[in-house]
Design an enzyme around this catalytic site. Sequence first.
Site, PDB file in Angstrom:
ATOM      1  N   ASN A 243       1.024  -1.223   0.008  1.00 56.32           N
ATOM      2  CA  ASN A 243       0.045  -0.010  -0.114  1.00 56.32           C
ATOM      3  C   ASN A 243       1.028   1.217  -0.104  1.00 56.32           C
ATOM      4  OD1 ASN A 243      -1.883   2.084   0.361  1.00 56.32           O
ATOM      5  ND2 ASN A 243      -2.218   1.251   2.671  1.00 56.32           N
TER       6      ASN A 243
ATOM      7  N   LYS B 139      -0.122   4.445  -0.273  1.00 56.60           N
ATOM      8  CA  LYS B 139      -0.816   5.356   0.194  1.00 56.60           C
ATOM      9  C   LYS B 139      -0.721   6.472  -0.629  1.00 56.60           C
ATOM     10  CE  LYS B 139      -0.022   3.301   4.748  1.00 56.60           C
ATOM     11  NZ  LYS B 139      -0.066   3.636   6.298  1.00 56.60           N
TER      12      LYS B 139
ATOM     13  N   HIS C  58      -9.233   0.852   5.548  1.00 54.01           N
ATOM     14  CA  HIS C  58      -7.895   1.156   6.270  1.00 54.01           C
ATOM     15  C   HIS C  58      -8.401   2.243   7.273  1.00 54.01           C
ATOM     16  CE1 HIS C  58      -3.980   2.604   6.863  1.00 54.01           C
ATOM     17  NE2 HIS C  58      -3.601   1.559   6.130  1.00 54.01           N
TER      18      HIS C  58
ATOM     19  N   GLU D 272      -6.909   4.862   8.094  1.00 50.18           N
ATOM     20  CA  GLU D 272      -6.682   6.145   7.772  1.00 50.18           C
ATOM     21  C   GLU D 272      -7.739   6.637   7.270  1.00 50.18           C
ATOM     22  OE1 GLU D 272      -2.782   5.589   5.782  1.00 50.18           O
ATOM     23  OE2 GLU D 272      -1.860   5.202   7.522  1.00 50.18           O
TER      24      GLU D 272
ATOM     25  N   GLU E  51      -5.009  -4.955  11.025  1.00 56.06           N
ATOM     26  CA  GLU E  51      -4.120  -4.047  11.410  1.00 56.06           C
ATOM     27  C   GLU E  51      -4.164  -3.329  12.646  1.00 56.06           C
ATOM     28  OE1 GLU E  51      -2.201  -2.718   7.585  1.00 56.06           O
ATOM     29  OE2 GLU E  51      -4.076  -1.791   7.588  1.00 56.06           O
TER      30      GLU E  51
ATOM     31  N   GLY F 187       2.610   2.370  10.929  1.00 50.13           N
ATOM     32  CA  GLY F 187       3.405   3.526  10.588  1.00 50.13           C
ATOM     33  C   GLY F 187       4.258   4.080  11.870  1.00 50.13           C
TER      34      GLY F 187
ATOM     35  N   SER G 245       3.928  -2.025  10.504  1.00 52.27           N
ATOM     36  CA  SER G 245       5.240  -2.068  10.620  1.00 52.27           C
ATOM     37  C   SER G 245       5.590  -3.626  10.314  1.00 52.27           C
ATOM     38  CB  SER G 245       5.661  -1.627  11.956  1.00 52.27           C
ATOM     39  OG  SER G 245       5.043  -0.321  12.264  1.00 52.27           O
TER      40      SER G 245
HETATM   41  P1  PGA Z   1       2.770   0.515   7.801  1.00 46.98           P
HETATM   42  O1  PGA Z   1       1.281   0.516   7.230  1.00 46.98           O
HETATM   43  O2  PGA Z   1       3.497  -1.001   7.095  1.00 46.98           O
HETATM   44  O3  PGA Z   1       3.631   1.700   7.464  1.00 46.98           O
HETATM   45  O4  PGA Z   1       2.716   0.286   9.406  1.00 46.98           O
HETATM   46  C1  PGA Z   1       0.528  -0.343   7.272  1.00 46.98           C
HETATM   47  C2  PGA Z   1      -0.785  -0.029   6.738  1.00 46.98           C
HETATM   48  O5  PGA Z   1      -1.038   0.982   6.655  1.00 46.98           O
HETATM   49  O6  PGA Z   1      -1.221  -0.752   5.828  1.00 46.98           O
END
Ligand code: PGA
Length: 253
Positions: free
Chosen positions: A21, A23, A102, A104, A170, A176, A207
């Site tokens: 992803n 983003k 997700h 976010e 997640e 992140g 992560s």
């Molecule tokens: P990350 O993000 O690997 O940077 O923690 C995972 C995600 O948002 O799907």
Amino acid sequence: MRAENMIQKLPYQKPPYIVSNWKMNGTKALLAEVMRFWQPAASHLTWIFCPPATLIGHAKAYFPDIILGGQDCSAEPSGAFTGDISASQLADVGARYVIVGHSEVRLHNNATNADIAAKAKAAQSQGLTPIICIGEPEEVHRSGETLTYLKKQLDESLAGVHGEFLVAYEPIWAIGTGKTATINDIEHVHLFLREHLPKVPLLYGGSVNAANTRAILGVNNVDGILVGGASLKIDEFTQILRAGSAVGRNELP
Ligand code: PGA
């Protein structure tokens, strides 16, 4: 990661999934640069690449063999929804999957579990396979109420969703942040998910990096990973693909 937890469930029945992803990152130039490393590394696994929607059609045109996904879609088929993108538009430019729910998107767009279920159904109606994300915030994790929280999220985000879909666990506090959930936590949650979703591919995200990919893919009931930040780094993601490929070939560490 505890060594005794690694690769304990061999043989893998199906190649592991690696969902990347990007983003709101990436350009056509970056895409051209990374593909010569990533495409050859992505064997014995199902790699689903989710760049920004602006790059999906371009990626499909230049790299027709890669499997592409969107990062979100509207629950609506079309209309006056400025800035949104429909499932049919994603399918039109070559996507086969779409991430929905997700954290976010849940946070920034105030998307409810019911909204996520509607998006998943809209995706399926256009032939896309939704990757439905769930995960608890840090305070829930600390209070020990994770499974109760996830059960509600799952029930509501999957309401009326049939057919093919994936679920990605997640934990919000792991996204992140560099704080990966422990192997034991991942195993605990994925066992719970498996009991509810016996046939659904289950991914872990939060992560994930080159150093922990193999251990996470070795956890019982983990069928794949969802990678954010590390999927933008050429060397790191090449190593992640290679690690996933080794697991897909059932190579012991
Ligand atoms: P990350 O993000 O690997 O940077 O923690 C995972 C995600 O948002 O799907």
